[in-house]
Design a protein around this motif. Structure first.
Motif, PDB file in Angstrom:
ATOM      1  N   ASN A 243      20.541  31.611 -59.495  1.00 19.94           N
ATOM      2  CA  ASN A 243      21.428  32.211 -60.404  1.00 19.94           C
ATOM      3  C   ASN A 243      21.247  33.729 -60.091  1.00 19.94           C
ATOM      4  OD1 ASN A 243      20.143  29.923 -61.760  1.00 19.94           O
ATOM      5  ND2 ASN A 243      21.426  30.659 -63.361  1.00 19.94           N
ATOM      6  N   THR A 244      20.332  34.287 -59.365  1.00 20.91           N
ATOM      7  CA  THR A 244      20.158  35.507 -59.213  1.00 20.91           C
ATOM      8  C   THR A 244      19.615  35.902 -57.881  1.00 20.91           C
ATOM      9  OG1 THR A 244      19.632  35.877 -61.320  1.00 20.91           O
ATOM     10  CG2 THR A 244      19.103  37.657 -59.920  1.00 20.91           C
TER      11      THR A 244
ATOM     12  N   TRP B  64      17.290  21.618 -59.702  1.00 17.08           N
ATOM     13  CA  TRP B  64      18.127  21.059 -60.899  1.00 17.08           C
ATOM     14  C   TRP B  64      17.261  20.693 -62.074  1.00 17.08           C
ATOM     15  CZ3 TRP B  64      18.049  16.094 -62.295  1.00 17.08           C
ATOM     16  CH2 TRP B  64      17.603  15.113 -61.120  1.00 17.08           C
TER      17      TRP B  64
ATOM     18  N   GLY C   3      17.236  32.825 -64.662  1.00 14.87           N
ATOM     19  CA  GLY C   3      17.447  31.509 -63.707  1.00 14.87           C
ATOM     20  C   GLY C   3      16.285  31.508 -62.583  1.00 14.87           C
ATOM     21  N   HIS C   4      16.816  30.755 -61.632  1.00 14.17           N
ATOM     22  CA  HIS C   4      16.150  30.572 -60.159  1.00 14.17           C
ATOM     23  C   HIS C   4      16.685  32.036 -59.408  1.00 14.17           C
ATOM     24  CE1 HIS C   4      14.727  26.823 -61.404  1.00 14.17           C
ATOM     25  NE2 HIS C   4      16.126  26.145 -61.062  1.00 14.17           N
TER      26      HIS C   4
ATOM     27  N   ARG D 143      15.681  23.639 -64.601  1.00 16.59           N
ATOM     28  CA  ARG D 143      16.090  24.276 -65.368  1.00 16.59           C
ATOM     29  C   ARG D 143      16.444  23.746 -66.972  1.00 16.59           C
ATOM     30  NH1 ARG D 143      20.541  23.709 -61.449  1.00 16.59           N
ATOM     31  NH2 ARG D 143      21.010  25.689 -60.267  1.00 16.59           N
TER      32      ARG D 143
ATOM     33  N   THR E 277      17.161  21.613 -73.633  1.00 17.76           N
ATOM     34  CA  THR E 277      16.505  22.940 -72.932  1.00 17.76           C
ATOM     35  C   THR E 277      14.858  23.123 -73.467  1.00 17.76           C
ATOM     36  OG1 THR E 277      17.307  24.404 -74.910  1.00 17.76           O
ATOM     37  CG2 THR E 277      18.744  24.067 -72.931  1.00 17.76           C
TER      38      THR E 277
ATOM     39  N   ARG F  14       6.983  28.354 -70.679  1.00 14.06           N
ATOM     40  CA  ARG F  14       7.660  28.338 -69.325  1.00 14.06           C
ATOM     41  C   ARG F  14       6.619  28.284 -68.031  1.00 14.06           C
ATOM     42  NH1 ARG F  14      12.845  28.878 -69.178  1.00 14.06           N
ATOM     43  NH2 ARG F  14      13.958  29.143 -71.235  1.00 14.06           N
TER      44      ARG F  14
ATOM     45  N   GLN G 265      11.034  27.738 -63.592  1.00 17.43           N
ATOM     46  CA  GLN G 265      11.652  28.751 -62.928  1.00 17.43           C
ATOM     47  C   GLN G 265      11.263  28.887 -61.509  1.00 17.43           C
ATOM     48  OE1 GLN G 265      12.627  31.097 -66.607  1.00 17.43           O
ATOM     49  NE2 GLN G 265      14.020  31.861 -64.987  1.00 17.43           N
TER      50      GLN G 265
ATOM     51  N   GLN H 263      15.443  32.518 -69.296  1.00 18.98           N
ATOM     52  CA  GLN H 263      16.540  31.482 -69.072  1.00 18.98           C
ATOM     53  C   GLN H 263      17.807  32.035 -68.246  1.00 18.98           C
ATOM     54  OE1 GLN H 263      15.046  32.073 -72.134  1.00 18.98           O
ATOM     55  NE2 GLN H 263      16.324  31.766 -73.668  1.00 18.98           N
ATOM     56  N   ASP H 264      18.238  33.184 -68.632  1.00 14.13           N
ATOM     57  CA  ASP H 264      19.345  33.806 -68.105  1.00 14.13           C
ATOM     58  C   ASP H 264      19.283  34.358 -66.704  1.00 14.13           C
ATOM     59  OD1 ASP H 264      20.638  33.265 -70.463  1.00 14.13           O
ATOM     60  OD2 ASP H 264      20.257  35.080 -71.345  1.00 14.13           O
TER      61      ASP H 264
ATOM     62  N   GLN I 193      21.409  26.379 -56.419  1.00 12.22           N
ATOM     63  CA  GLN I 193      20.175  26.511 -57.195  1.00 12.22           C
ATOM     64  C   GLN I 193      20.139  27.926 -57.871  1.00 12.22           C
ATOM     65  OE1 GLN I 193      18.905  23.618 -57.771  1.00 12.22           O
ATOM     66  NE2 GLN I 193      19.855  22.312 -55.991  1.00 12.22           N
TER      67      GLN I 193
END
Length: 434
Positions: free
Chosen positions: A289-290, A260, A128-129, A263, A215, A233, A268, A125-126, A287
């Motif tokens: 995260n990384t 969106w 992310g996308h 999440r 979540t 997931r 993911q 979850q950290d 959108q």
């Protein structure tokens, strides 16, 4: 401990940097200076007070960075988070030329690779996308397989788009796929729609659970108490995303929606391509995260995805990437032959627990506590195993499922875990720099 010599160097840079900015008619709005070490390498961080400046792009120009480096006498980079400058006051440590995925990597965690500060591990979850860019032969496909390998190991479901049919052919028909691998743009659109449909299904399941979960972890915890379906997931990998988006422009709105919505529901997305044009990056910016950028075609492209310098990675360094979160990273290598036979790696303690459960296979939190587990660890383990289908609930107790016994009875194909070679120093990573 930082030496007095390094402290004097930092003081000199702090004195000269505002002068350089003033020469360019820029407000020298340095918020503060921070002198620290990263893995033994001294660095000086000079973040900007963005409330006092206008036109931030002027502070990030290549021409200004070159002038700063020339006048202060030390390499300078843009901070990967926020806005400011990072000065390198010593030689960076060596990164390996190849880093094999470690067998001891923790489950339910993404192991990305080896960075300047060491191994990079984080929760799904950290992560992310993710946006992944890279030319042919740069390591992009291997990195996608690395993510998918760990998703399979962790019991996740998959939706894969592979237009070239070269990245995931070994996973055709895999039991953890929610749909067939998309091999054409038209099928790629259907794949995205399938992911949105899964979000719809999960939204309905979320509504049925008391407590209004926000979540996936909250939902699974509450669903376990009610005896409802737990949800794994889902990893959606869209390889050659630019080709998909160009051929079907309407997909961009669906992608934004998936970003969106996913999440909340544990869906993911990995957007991967050789090239991300300006009009493609725009809808993805909020959108993702990384960003992980292997060798790319141009400096403009690298800066567009916040991975400046990736255009200069040597062709002799496959797997090396610039990221917007950890800087330079040698991503882990996983052989593609292993993807078809992924088996979760259980610890000796977990295997012993299954053996102690015996033929009947009865397990419970009190029983695990009696065997020496903490209550928190016992609850977490059994919740994860129930989600994977490794245990089935029987009232307040649980029983080891045949699926887990089958995993334990099947020998795993050992993966190379050789110690990475020392590789070359940072200066050798970039072609033409010495």
């Amino acid at each position: 401990m930082i030496s007095r010599r390094v402290q004097h160097i930092a003081e000199g840079i702090a004195y000269r940097l505002p002068q350089v900015l003033a020469k360019r008619r820029l407000v020298p709005a340095i918020e503060r200076y921070a002198l620290t070490e990263v893995n033994g390498v001294p660095i000086l961080v000079a973040p900007l007070d963005t409330r006092r400046v206008e036109r931030l792009e002027q502070y990030a120009s290549d021409d200004l960075l070159r002038q700063i480096a020339a006048e202060v006498g030390y390499p300078v980079f843009l901070a990967t988070k926020g806005m400011g400058y990072v000065f390198l006051l010593g030689h960076l440590p060596r990164l390996p030329r190849r880093a094999d995925f470690p067998l001891t990597a923790p489950m339910n965690t993404v192991s990305v690779g080896v960075g300047i500060s060491g191994a990079i591990n984080l929760r799904w979850q950290d992560l992310g996308h993710v946006l992944v860019a890279g030319q042919t032969g740069s390591g992009k496909s291997v990195f996608l397989r690395l993510l998918v390998y760990q998703a399979l190991r962790d019991g996740m479901n998959l939706l894969l788009s592979d237009l070239d049919q070269a990245t995931f052919p070994m996973l055709e028909g895999h039991e953890q796929l929610l749909a067939d691998i998309a091999t054409t743009p038209e099928k790629g659109v259907l794949l995205v729609q399938k992911a949105l449909s899964e979000c719809d299904r999960r939204a309905e399941l979320f509504r049925r659970v008391a407590g209004y979960p926000d979540t996936l972890d909250e939902y699974n915890r509450m669903a376990g108490l009610d005896g409802r379906e737990r949800l794994p997931r889902v990893l959606v990998v869209l390889d050659e995303f630019s080709a998909l988006a160009v051929s079907t422009p309407e997909i961009r709105q669906q992608i934004a929606q998936l970003g969106w919505r996913g999440r909340k529901f544990g869906v993911q997305v990995v957007f991967a391509a050789q090239e991300f044009t300006k009009d493609l990056v725009g809808p993805l910016r909020e959108q993702v995260n990384t960003a992980v950028c292997f060798r790319v075609r141009s400096a403009e492209m690298a800066k567009r995805v916040h991975c400046a310098g990736a255009e200069s990675i040597s062709p002799q360094r496959p797997g090396l990437a610039v990221t917007d979160r950890w800087g330079l990273v040698q991503t882990y290598f996983v052989d593609k032959s292993l993807l078809g036979e992924v088996r979760p790696v259980l610890s000796d303690e977990e295997i012993e627990m299954v053996q102690r459960a015996g033929q009947g296979g009865q397990v419970s939190i009190p029983k695990l506590v009696e065997w020496g587990w903490s209550e928190w660890r016992a609850r977490k383990l059994l919740e994860e195993w129930e989600q994977r289908g490794w245990v089935v609930r029987e009232g307040t107790n649980r029983r080891i499922a045949p699926k887990l016994r089958e995993i334990l009875s099947t020998p795993q194909t050992p993966q190379s875990a050789s110690k990475p070679s020392n590789g070359s120093v940072y200066a050798e990573i970039f072609a033409g720099e010495r």
